[in-house]
Design an enzyme around this catalytic site. Structure first.
Site, PDB file in Angstrom:
ATOM      1  N   PRO A   1      79.411  20.749  40.263  1.00 57.10           N
ATOM      2  CA  PRO A   1      78.426  21.793  39.946  1.00 57.10           C
ATOM      3  C   PRO A   1      78.601  22.241  38.494  1.00 57.10           C
ATOM      4  O   PRO A   1      79.727  22.428  38.030  1.00 57.10           O
ATOM      5  CB  PRO A   1      78.787  22.933  40.904  1.00 57.10           C
ATOM      6  CG  PRO A   1      79.718  22.345  41.910  1.00 57.10           C
ATOM      7  CD  PRO A   1      80.395  21.209  41.244  1.00 57.10           C
TER       8      PRO A   1
ATOM      9  N   CYS B   1      85.496  29.285  39.025  1.00 56.40           N
ATOM     10  CA  CYS B   1      84.834  29.630  37.761  1.00 56.40           C
ATOM     11  C   CYS B   1      85.722  30.557  36.934  1.00 56.40           C
ATOM     12  O   CYS B   1      86.127  31.616  37.419  1.00 56.40           O
ATOM     13  CB  CYS B   1      83.487  30.275  38.017  1.00 56.40           C
ATOM     14  SG  CYS B   1      82.611  30.712  36.491  1.00 56.40           S
TER      15      CYS B   1
ATOM     16  N   LYS C   1      85.947  24.634  45.780  1.00 60.99           N
ATOM     17  CA  LYS C   1      86.350  24.180  44.449  1.00 60.99           C
ATOM     18  C   LYS C   1      87.191  25.270  43.807  1.00 60.99           C
ATOM     19  O   LYS C   1      86.785  26.431  43.738  1.00 60.99           O
ATOM     20  CB  LYS C   1      85.138  23.858  43.585  1.00 60.99           C
ATOM     21  CG  LYS C   1      85.469  23.170  42.259  1.00 60.99           C
ATOM     22  CD  LYS C   1      84.185  22.668  41.578  1.00 60.99           C
ATOM     23  CE  LYS C   1      84.519  21.815  40.363  1.00 60.99           C
ATOM     24  NZ  LYS C   1      85.042  22.597  39.230  1.00 60.99           N
TER      25      LYS C   1
ATOM     26  N   ARG D   1      81.573  17.947  32.670  1.00 62.54           N
ATOM     27  CA  ARG D   1      80.996  17.883  31.323  1.00 62.54           C
ATOM     28  C   ARG D   1      80.720  16.463  30.863  1.00 62.54           C
ATOM     29  O   ARG D   1      79.803  16.224  30.069  1.00 62.54           O
ATOM     30  CB  ARG D   1      81.924  18.604  30.336  1.00 62.54           C
ATOM     31  CG  ARG D   1      81.968  20.121  30.523  1.00 62.54           C
ATOM     32  CD  ARG D   1      82.983  20.754  29.589  1.00 62.54           C
ATOM     33  NE  ARG D   1      84.317  20.263  29.869  1.00 62.54           N
ATOM     34  CZ  ARG D   1      85.272  20.073  28.950  1.00 62.54           C
ATOM     35  NH1 ARG D   1      85.015  20.316  27.674  1.00 62.54           N
ATOM     36  NH2 ARG D   1      86.464  19.634  29.294  1.00 62.54           N
TER      37      ARG D   1
END
Length: 314
Positions: A21, A106, A144, A230
């Site tokens: 994601p 995150c 995650k 990325r």
């Protein structure tokens, strides 16, 4: 690298090379493109559970899926309230998704300071409640997370065990601590410790920008698969390269991405988004700086297309 199917609860992916994601990037069209290029599983951008519970239109737009997508539909939710996360997982908006990924990794201050994302690594009991609450939706659940908050608090194996005990069907471990954001190398040892601590599939994430780094991540961690983040932004055809598939004509691929993005999200979004994406795709190529200047001066998708037609995408 060795390709294999991954079993996530009752679901099975065609291979073990996933698109991670990416907030602001993994929209429906980009996910479709990466899936066609070889990604075995793709995830939506991280979606606010609160936003879904408040029936926010912009939040729901993140859950758009292209009509031709034939892979396992997976969305990533973030939040810190078990009840809100449960309601979001059971909402009509995610009814078409078979896998819910919970963001507990995150690192961004806006998310962390709100007690969400990697902040949940500070509170394992709360993280456990969130996982078990989402699991009640009846969908497959993955989590995650990062290997820890900083170098002095590496808790990858402990957190992995908690996830498994709470009902997670798969985990994805980003091999950096929260304080590193995306800087520095990946801690292969910590990811390997998480892998060795559980029986559910473990996907390694971090530092994959080509086939060689993908193979190294698998080799050094012993993970069941990898998630590309990325690296896919700069070259979505990385999935074809890793999976041993022929790489299609890149210019035609990006022209289609431009067309489909405009169709699904409108002229304004497509212009802004594709200017950004093409600037990633041409990084390091001759005259890329001058091309980027022209790109960001473009005001319509037609102008973006004109610039794209002049490029030689290698």
């Amino acid at each position: 690298m060795r390709l294999s199917q991954i079993k996530i609860g009752s679901l099975t992916t065609p291979n073990n090379v996933f698109l991670a994601p990416l907030a602001g990037y993994t929209n429906a069209v980009f996910r479709q493109m990466c899936f066609e290029l070889g990604a075995g599983l793709t995830f939506t951008e991280m979606v606010s559970a609160k936003g879904l519970c408040y029936d926010n239109d912009r939040t729901k737009e993140l859950l758009t899926v292209t009509s031709g997508y034939s892979g396992v539909k997976a969305c990533q939710l973030f939040g810190s309230d078990p009840e809100v996360m449960s309601r979001a997982a059971e909402s009509e908006a995610v009814a078409g998704f078979r896998l819910i990924d919970i963001n507990m990794g995150c690192p961004m201050p806006k998310i962390y300071n709100n007690g969400e994302g990697s902040a949940l690594m500070n509170d394992l009991p709360l993280a456990s409640k969130i996982i078990s609450s989402v699991k009640k939706s009846g969908k497959a659940v993955s989590v995650k997370f990062r290997i820890g908050l900083d170098g002095g608090r590496i808790i990858a194996s402990e957190f992995a065990k908690m996830c498994e005990a709470s009902g997670a069907d798969m985990i994805t471990v980003h091999g950096r601590t929260r304080d590193r954001i995306y800087a520095g190398g990946v801690n292969f040892k910590a990811v390997a410790q998480a892998k060795n601590a559980v029986k559910i599939p473990v996907i390694a994430n971090g530092g994959v920008f080509d086939k060689e780094s993908a193979e190294q991540l698998m080799r050094e961690t012993g993970a069941d698969g990898i998630a590309v983040a990325r690296g896919a932004m700069y070259s979505p055809w990385i999935f074809s390269e890793i999976c041993g598939k022929p790489v299609p004509d890149k210019k035609q691929l990006v022209l289609r991405q431009l067309k489909d993005t405009r169709e699904y999200f409108g002229e304004r979004f497509a212009c802004v988004f594709m200017r950004k994406m093409i600037s990633f795709y041409i990084k390091g190529s001759p005259n890329s700086s001058q091309t980027k200047v022209k790109l960001f001066q473009a005001r319509t998708t037609d102008e973006v297309e004109e610039i794209l037609n002049l490029l030689d995408l290698k």
